[in-house]
Write an enzyme that holds these catalytic residues in place. Structure first.
Site, PDB file in Angstrom:
ATOM      1  N   GLN A  13       0.823  -1.212   0.000  1.00 31.79           N
ATOM      2  CA  GLN A  13       0.000   0.000   0.000  1.00 31.79           C
ATOM      3  C   GLN A  13       0.860   1.265   0.000  1.00 31.79           C
ATOM      4  O   GLN A  13       0.539   2.230  -0.695  1.00 31.79           O
ATOM      5  CB  GLN A  13      -0.976  -0.001   1.169  1.00 31.79           C
ATOM      6  CG  GLN A  13      -0.365  -0.103   2.546  1.00 31.79           C
ATOM      7  CD  GLN A  13      -1.409  -0.136   3.657  1.00 31.79           C
ATOM      8  OE1 GLN A  13      -2.605  -0.009   3.427  1.00 31.79           O
ATOM      9  NE2 GLN A  13      -0.946  -0.313   4.889  1.00 31.79           N
ATOM     10  N   LEU A  14       1.975   1.279   0.735  1.00 36.52           N
ATOM     11  CA  LEU A  14       2.842   2.453   0.705  1.00 36.52           C
ATOM     12  C   LEU A  14       3.676   2.477  -0.566  1.00 36.52           C
ATOM     13  O   LEU A  14       3.743   3.511  -1.253  1.00 36.52           O
ATOM     14  CB  LEU A  14       3.759   2.480   1.931  1.00 36.52           C
ATOM     15  CG  LEU A  14       4.801   3.612   1.940  1.00 36.52           C
ATOM     16  CD1 LEU A  14       4.145   4.974   1.838  1.00 36.52           C
ATOM     17  CD2 LEU A  14       5.677   3.514   3.186  1.00 36.52           C
ATOM     18  N   ASP A  38      12.924 -10.471  -4.176  1.00 38.81           N
ATOM     19  CA  ASP A  38      12.950 -11.008  -2.817  1.00 38.81           C
ATOM     20  C   ASP A  38      14.153 -10.402  -2.108  1.00 38.81           C
ATOM     21  O   ASP A  38      15.300 -10.756  -2.393  1.00 38.81           O
ATOM     22  CB  ASP A  38      13.059 -12.534  -2.865  1.00 38.81           C
ATOM     23  CG  ASP A  38      13.038 -13.173  -1.478  1.00 38.81           C
ATOM     24  OD1 ASP A  38      13.162 -12.443  -0.477  1.00 38.81           O
ATOM     25  OD2 ASP A  38      12.921 -14.412  -1.400  1.00 38.81           O
ATOM     26  N   ILE A  39      13.908  -9.474  -1.183  1.00 38.33           N
ATOM     27  CA  ILE A  39      15.032  -8.754  -0.579  1.00 38.33           C
ATOM     28  C   ILE A  39      15.855  -9.635   0.361  1.00 38.33           C
ATOM     29  O   ILE A  39      16.926  -9.206   0.816  1.00 38.33           O
ATOM     30  CB  ILE A  39      14.571  -7.480   0.157  1.00 38.33           C
ATOM     31  CG1 ILE A  39      13.704  -7.814   1.377  1.00 38.33           C
ATOM     32  CG2 ILE A  39      13.845  -6.541  -0.800  1.00 38.33           C
ATOM     33  CD1 ILE A  39      13.467  -6.607   2.285  1.00 38.33           C
ATOM     34  N   ASP A 112       7.123   2.860  14.592  1.00 37.39           N
ATOM     35  CA  ASP A 112       7.093   3.222  16.011  1.00 37.39           C
ATOM     36  C   ASP A 112       7.296   2.016  16.919  1.00 37.39           C
ATOM     37  O   ASP A 112       7.597   2.175  18.112  1.00 37.39           O
ATOM     38  CB  ASP A 112       5.754   3.897  16.339  1.00 37.39           C
ATOM     39  CG  ASP A 112       4.560   2.982  16.109  1.00 37.39           C
ATOM     40  OD1 ASP A 112       4.453   2.413  14.995  1.00 37.39           O
ATOM     41  OD2 ASP A 112       3.724   2.842  17.012  1.00 37.39           O
ATOM     42  N   TYR A 135       8.348  -8.208  15.983  1.00 32.39           N
ATOM     43  CA  TYR A 135       8.310  -7.274  14.864  1.00 32.39           C
ATOM     44  C   TYR A 135       9.178  -6.059  15.151  1.00 32.39           C
ATOM     45  O   TYR A 135       9.992  -5.645  14.316  1.00 32.39           O
ATOM     46  CB  TYR A 135       6.862  -6.854  14.608  1.00 32.39           C
ATOM     47  CG  TYR A 135       6.705  -5.725  13.610  1.00 32.39           C
ATOM     48  CD1 TYR A 135       7.005  -5.906  12.268  1.00 32.39           C
ATOM     49  CD2 TYR A 135       6.243  -4.474  14.020  1.00 32.39           C
ATOM     50  CE1 TYR A 135       6.862  -4.866  11.357  1.00 32.39           C
ATOM     51  CE2 TYR A 135       6.085  -3.437  13.124  1.00 32.39           C
ATOM     52  CZ  TYR A 135       6.403  -3.630  11.790  1.00 32.39           C
ATOM     53  OH  TYR A 135       6.262  -2.598  10.895  1.00 32.39           O
ATOM     54  N   LYS A 139      12.619  -4.870  13.141  1.00 26.10           N
ATOM     55  CA  LYS A 139      12.702  -3.562  12.483  1.00 26.10           C
ATOM     56  C   LYS A 139      13.849  -2.735  13.060  1.00 26.10           C
ATOM     57  O   LYS A 139      14.534  -2.005  12.314  1.00 26.10           O
ATOM     58  CB  LYS A 139      11.374  -2.820  12.632  1.00 26.10           C
ATOM     59  CG  LYS A 139      10.224  -3.409  11.832  1.00 26.10           C
ATOM     60  CD  LYS A 139      10.459  -3.345  10.324  1.00 26.10           C
ATOM     61  CE  LYS A 139      10.352  -1.930   9.801  1.00 26.10           C
ATOM     62  NZ  LYS A 139      10.490  -1.865   8.318  1.00 26.10           N
TER      63      LYS A 139
END
Length: 300
Positions: A13-14, A38-39, A112, A135, A139
């Site tokens: 979506q982003l 595929d990163i 966040d 998660y 990140k």
């Protein structure tokens, strides 16, 4: 200045909104989804970044990578942290390494969730990280890898993201409004809803500053919709936009709605760093929601 962009996660979506807005502005855009890039596969990442650098050189464009790819299943990461780390930690590390080698600037998107949420003021970029979920840990690892890579890289944290497509809060509430007479939504988690269309515009303003030789000195920035609310307040606003009675939304506590992954109780990010960098703050979250729902109704 002519721009050539590579957007891993371009089918999300982003990533999709970044790609659309950049293309409309005249940029050459490559926006592969995970099926095409595929990163977690270093060879694919290296090839994609080298191809971007070669394309930019041939066309006289400035190359840049915006990494919008991520493992975003917050609850799923609790039972599959290895996979989440591969995408959110090792993936950005590989992208940043390829960017460092080719001297291509990188903007990496984060969250966040790298903070504990145990504060009563908006978080600044340099506040100590203390993720409470798998998660968030993965990140945070991705951020550290990017910033330590030697690449010309910036980390942009955002929060409570929603867009036209995808499994997000606005789309979920829109569906539940049709399906249920009432619903309970947590009222003790605070954040700043952020429309992907607005965020994409902000990121492209940052990109322009970087390629035009006006890059922010601070390498970690925060960019969210203005203001703050709770999930309950957000849900009520969505009902209002749908023409539904917001009293059908009932408040509850986090303990009444347990989830596998801990959520930040206070995940509001200060946008002061964004302003200091000379970048335009995003509009207030409530105004953005009105614009988003109007765009959906118009089929835009």
């Amino acid at each position: 200045m002519a721009l050539a962009l590579l957007i891993p996660g371009g089918s999300g979506q982003l990533g999709g909104d970044i790609a659309r807005r950049a293309s409309e502005a005249g940029a050459v855009v490559r926006a592969p989804g995970s099926a095409d890039l595929d990163i977690t596969q270093a060879s694919q990442v290296i090839a994609a970044v080298r191809e971007l650098a070669a394309l930019a050189k041939d066309e006289g464009h400035q190359p840049l990578v915006i990494n919008a790819a991520a493992y975003t299943d917050v609850d799923g990461a609790e039972s599959d942290e290895q996979r989440a780390f591969a995408v959110n930690g090792d993936g950005p590390r590989g992208i940043a390494a390829a960017c460092a080698t080719t001297k291509v600037p990188l903007v990496h998107i984060s969250t966040d969730y790298v903070f504990s949420g145990e504060t009563e003021r908006p978080y600044e970029p340099n506040d100590a990280l203390s993720p409470r979920s798998a998660y968030g840990r993965t990140k945070a690892a991705g951020e550290a890898a990017v910033l330590a890579s030697g690449a010309r890289a910036w980390v942009v944290r955002t929060a409570w993201v929603y867009g036209a497509d995808g499994n997000n809060f606005v789309n979920t509430m829109t569906r539940l409004e049709r399906e249920r007479d009432t619903l309970s939504v947590v009222n003790d988690q605070h954040g700043s809803p952020t429309w992907t269309f607005d965020l994409a515009g902000g990121l492209l303003e940052l990109v322009s500053a970087i390629v035009d030789g006006r890059p922010p000195e601070q390498r970690t920035l925060h960019c969210t919709g203005g203001g703050e609310t709770t999930w309950y307040g957000f849900a009520r606003a969505i009902f209002e936009e749908l023409g539904a009675d917001p009293e059908r939304v009932r408040p509850c506590t986090t303990t009444e709605f347990p989830r596998p992954a801990a959520r930040p109780a206070y995940g509001v990010l200060s946008n002061a760093s964004w302003r200091t960098a000379g970048l335009t703050p995003l509009r207030d979250w409530r105004d953005a929601l009105t614009a988003f729902m109007a765009a959906k109704r118009a089929g835009v």
